[in-house]
Motif scaffolding. Structure first.
Motif, PDB file in Angstrom:
ATOM      1  N   ARG A  38       0.839  -1.198   0.000  1.00 41.02           N
ATOM      2  CA  ARG A  38       0.000   0.000   0.000  1.00 41.02           C
ATOM      3  C   ARG A  38       0.871   1.243   0.000  1.00 41.02           C
ATOM      4  O   ARG A  38       1.971   1.231   0.528  1.00 41.02           O
ATOM      5  CB  ARG A  38      -0.858   0.028   1.263  1.00 41.02           C
ATOM      6  N   HIS A  39       0.342   2.305  -0.571  1.00 43.32           N
ATOM      7  CA  HIS A  39       1.065   3.559  -0.517  1.00 43.32           C
ATOM      8  C   HIS A  39       1.222   3.962   0.951  1.00 43.32           C
ATOM      9  O   HIS A  39       0.266   3.916   1.716  1.00 43.32           O
ATOM     10  CB  HIS A  39       0.297   4.633  -1.292  1.00 43.32           C
ATOM     11  N   PRO A  40       2.446   4.359   1.371  1.00 45.62           N
ATOM     12  CA  PRO A  40       2.686   4.624   2.800  1.00 45.62           C
ATOM     13  C   PRO A  40       1.708   5.629   3.417  1.00 45.62           C
ATOM     14  O   PRO A  40       1.247   5.418   4.539  1.00 45.62           O
ATOM     15  CB  PRO A  40       4.114   5.164   2.841  1.00 45.62           C
ATOM     16  N   ASP A  41       1.363   6.697   2.682  1.00 50.09           N
ATOM     17  CA  ASP A  41       0.444   7.695   3.256  1.00 50.09           C
ATOM     18  C   ASP A  41      -0.921   7.087   3.515  1.00 50.09           C
ATOM     19  O   ASP A  41      -1.521   7.281   4.570  1.00 50.09           O
ATOM     20  CB  ASP A  41       0.249   8.887   2.310  1.00 50.09           C
ATOM     21  N   LEU A  42      -1.397   6.324   2.545  1.00 44.98           N
ATOM     22  CA  LEU A  42      -2.696   5.685   2.666  1.00 44.98           C
ATOM     23  C   LEU A  42      -2.661   4.680   3.802  1.00 44.98           C
ATOM     24  O   LEU A  42      -3.586   4.577   4.612  1.00 44.98           O
ATOM     25  CB  LEU A  42      -3.046   4.967   1.354  1.00 44.98           C
ATOM     26  N   ASP A  43      -1.567   3.925   3.877  1.00 48.19           N
ATOM     27  CA  ASP A  43      -1.428   2.905   4.914  1.00 48.19           C
ATOM     28  C   ASP A  43      -1.493   3.526   6.299  1.00 48.19           C
ATOM     29  O   ASP A  43      -2.172   3.017   7.182  1.00 48.19           O
ATOM     30  CB  ASP A  43      -0.099   2.174   4.727  1.00 48.19           C
ATOM     31  N   ILE A  44      -0.797   4.642   6.469  1.00 50.78           N
ATOM     32  CA  ILE A  44      -0.780   5.292   7.781  1.00 50.78           C
ATOM     33  C   ILE A  44      -2.181   5.804   8.128  1.00 50.78           C
ATOM     34  O   ILE A  44      -2.665   5.627   9.231  1.00 50.78           O
ATOM     35  CB  ILE A  44       0.282   6.413   7.819  1.00 50.78           C
ATOM     36  N   ARG A  45      -2.840   6.395   7.130  1.00 53.77           N
ATOM     37  CA  ARG A  45      -4.198   6.902   7.386  1.00 53.77           C
ATOM     38  C   ARG A  45      -5.156   5.773   7.748  1.00 53.77           C
ATOM     39  O   ARG A  45      -5.937   5.870   8.678  1.00 53.77           O
ATOM     40  CB  ARG A  45      -4.722   7.649   6.156  1.00 53.77           C
ATOM     41  N   LEU A  46      -5.100   4.679   6.984  1.00 46.94           N
ATOM     42  CA  LEU A  46      -5.990   3.551   7.246  1.00 46.94           C
ATOM     43  C   LEU A  46      -5.717   2.938   8.611  1.00 46.94           C
ATOM     44  O   LEU A  46      -6.628   2.630   9.370  1.00 46.94           O
ATOM     45  CB  LEU A  46      -5.778   2.450   6.192  1.00 46.94           C
ATOM     46  N   GLY A  47      -4.431   2.773   8.907  1.00 49.30           N
ATOM     47  CA  GLY A  47      -4.041   2.178  10.180  1.00 49.30           C
ATOM     48  C   GLY A  47      -4.471   3.055  11.343  1.00 49.30           C
ATOM     49  O   GLY A  47      -4.973   2.561  12.350  1.00 49.30           O
ATOM     50  N   TYR A  48      -4.306   4.338  11.171  1.00 47.23           N
ATOM     51  CA  TYR A  48      -4.697   5.308  12.195  1.00 47.23           C
ATOM     52  C   TYR A  48      -6.198   5.199  12.448  1.00 47.23           C
ATOM     53  O   TYR A  48      -6.659   5.094  13.579  1.00 47.23           O
ATOM     54  CB  TYR A  48      -4.331   6.711  11.698  1.00 47.23           C
ATOM     55  N   ARG A  49      -6.956   5.206  11.361  1.00 46.59           N
ATOM     56  CA  ARG A  49      -8.414   5.160  11.491  1.00 46.59           C
ATOM     57  C   ARG A  49      -8.883   3.872  12.140  1.00 46.59           C
ATOM     58  O   ARG A  49      -9.783   3.861  12.976  1.00 46.59           O
ATOM     59  CB  ARG A  49      -9.063   5.292  10.101  1.00 46.59           C
ATOM     60  N   ARG A  50      -8.264   2.744  11.747  1.00 42.10           N
ATOM     61  CA  ARG A  50      -8.687   1.462  12.294  1.00 42.10           C
ATOM     62  C   ARG A  50      -8.377   1.354  13.770  1.00 42.10           C
ATOM     63  O   ARG A  50      -9.156   0.832  14.545  1.00 42.10           O
ATOM     64  CB  ARG A  50      -8.019   0.320  11.536  1.00 42.10           C
ATOM     65  N   MET A  51      -7.188   1.854  14.137  1.00 46.49           N
ATOM     66  CA  MET A  51      -6.810   1.761  15.551  1.00 46.49           C
ATOM     67  C   MET A  51      -7.680   2.682  16.405  1.00 46.49           C
ATOM     68  O   MET A  51      -8.077   2.318  17.510  1.00 46.49           O
ATOM     69  CB  MET A  51      -5.326   2.086  15.704  1.00 46.49           C
ATOM     70  N   MET A  52      -7.995   3.868  15.895  1.00 43.58           N
ATOM     71  CA  MET A  52      -8.893   4.770  16.622  1.00 43.58           C
ATOM     72  C   MET A  52     -10.259   4.127  16.790  1.00 43.58           C
ATOM     73  O   MET A  52     -10.859   4.178  17.857  1.00 43.58           O
ATOM     74  CB  MET A  52      -9.059   6.101  15.867  1.00 43.58           C
ATOM     75  N   SER A  53     -10.743   3.525  15.717  1.00 36.30           N
ATOM     76  CA  SER A  53     -12.068   2.910  15.773  1.00 36.30           C
ATOM     77  C   SER A  53     -12.056   1.701  16.713  1.00 36.30           C
ATOM     78  O   SER A  53     -12.962   1.532  17.537  1.00 36.30           O
ATOM     79  CB  SER A  53     -12.495   2.533  14.353  1.00 36.30           C
ATOM     80  N   GLU A  54     -11.016   0.870  16.619  1.00 37.23           N
ATOM     81  CA  GLU A  54     -10.926  -0.305  17.497  1.00 37.23           C
ATOM     82  C   GLU A  54     -10.932   0.115  18.962  1.00 37.23           C
ATOM     83  O   GLU A  54     -11.670  -0.425  19.787  1.00 37.23           O
ATOM     84  CB  GLU A  54      -9.659  -1.113  17.181  1.00 37.23           C
ATOM     85  N   SER A  55     -10.126   1.142  19.301  1.00 42.30           N
ATOM     86  CA  SER A  55     -10.030   1.508  20.709  1.00 42.30           C
ATOM     87  C   SER A  55     -11.316   2.188  21.181  1.00 42.30           C
ATOM     88  O   SER A  55     -11.761   1.966  22.303  1.00 42.30           O
ATOM     89  CB  SER A  55      -8.809   2.398  20.952  1.00 42.30           C
ATOM     90  N   ARG A  56     -11.937   2.970  20.308  1.00 44.50           N
ATOM     91  CA  ARG A  56     -13.183   3.641  20.699  1.00 44.50           C
ATOM     92  C   ARG A  56     -14.267   2.602  21.033  1.00 44.50           C
ATOM     93  O   ARG A  56     -14.972   2.712  22.040  1.00 44.50           O
ATOM     94  CB  ARG A  56     -13.642   4.537  19.551  1.00 44.50           C
ATOM     95  N   LEU A  57     -14.379   1.582  20.193  1.00 42.91           N
ATOM     96  CA  LEU A  57     -15.416   0.567  20.423  1.00 42.91           C
ATOM     97  C   LEU A  57     -15.088  -0.271  21.661  1.00 42.91           C
ATOM     98  O   LEU A  57     -15.983  -0.612  22.438  1.00 42.91           O
ATOM     99  CB  LEU A  57     -15.581  -0.318  19.184  1.00 42.91           C
TER     100      LEU A  57
END
Ligand SMILES: Nc1ncnc2c1ncn2[C@@H]1O[C@H](COP(=O)(O)OP(=O)(O)O)[C@@H](O)[C@H]1O
Ligand SMILES: [Mg+2]
Length: 227
Positions: A38-57
């Motif tokens: 994956r493109h590094p910028d996209l990867d970081i954004r996706l990873g960031y979003r997933r981790m935020m969502s995982e921890s919020r839930l």
């Protein structure tokens, strides 16, 4: 992060998980691994979003009293999360190990069904209900982990799919436990009988247990028909 690692529990395509201690308590550190394709910028954004969502839930569910890990520290920019270490073994290992009695296994499956129903009553679908993401302790009490694909949901389809995922895995990977899914689904409906109709959530009405079971039947026949 005062995490002291002791052993590596898991190394997958997406994450590396270490057991250790954090402030003297049994903890795990989940580290998201970068994905090369994956493109590094996209990867970081996706990873960031997933981790935020995982921890919020996780935080929301923990507050509601469900057996899920507490989130103790979070550094989404570098993809690190410190979680309470849940006791027990993954359900996949319990089902494969001949040492556990049939009674213990039945109880574990039934309790797992109840816990999944309690999750669904919070209007949350898990998104990856495999026997690796369910841990079972010595009292046959389950906890749920790995909420990276979980979501707040009111549409019945994803609730049905949650049950279908575990249904397929129990059938394909653990065929010797012939009634495993029935026992789990018994736990799923009995939890609703115990608790009554699901409460209205802020976003609307959660599908009832019986409507989700009906949807599971529909998903099953769709899959049978289309292969
Ligand atoms: N909170 C936890 N307590 C105990 N074990 C855990 C915990 N979180 C993860 N693990 C272990 O690490 C494995 C991988 O973690 P998981 O969150 O499922 O990551 P992945 O997204 O790579 O599947 C799990 O199957 C489990 O064995
Ligand atoms: Mg997992």
């Amino acid at each position: 992060m005062a995490f002291v690692p002791t052993e590596r529990l898991h190394r997958g395509a997406e994450a590396e998980v270490w057991a250790g201690t954090w402030m003297g308590q049994d903890a795990v550190r989940k580290l998201r691994r970068p994905r090369k394709w994956r493109h590094p910028d996209l990867d970081i954004r996706l990873g960031y979003r997933r981790m935020m969502s995982e921890s919020r839930l996780l935080i929301r569910l923990k507050r509601r009293g469900l057996n899920v890990p507490a989130v103790w520290d979070l550094d989404p920019k570098s993809g690190r999360m410190i979680l309470e270490r849940m006791p027990g073994l993954p359900l996949i290992e319990i089902l494969r190990n001949k040492e556990f009695s049939q009674d213990f296994i039945r109880m574990a499956l039934r309790n797992t069904g109840s816990l999944i129903r309690r999750l669904h009553r919070e209007a949350i679908t898990h998104g990856d209900l495999s026997t690796n993401n369910i841990l079972v302790d010595e009292n046959a009490e389950p906890s749920l982990i790995d909420f990276g694909l979980a979501a707040i949901d009111y549409e019945i389809e994803r609730f049905g799919i949650d049950l279908h995922v575990i249904d397929e895995i129990l059938g394909a990977s653990h065929p010797e436990h012939t009634h495993a899914i029935e026992v789990l689904l018994e736990g799923y409906s009995s939890e609703e009988e115990r608790l009554g109709a699901p409460p209205e959530q802020s976003g609307g009405a959660v599908p009832t247990a019986s409507s989700v079971l009906k949807r599971l039947e529909e998903v099953r026949s769709r899959v049978r028909y289309h292969g």
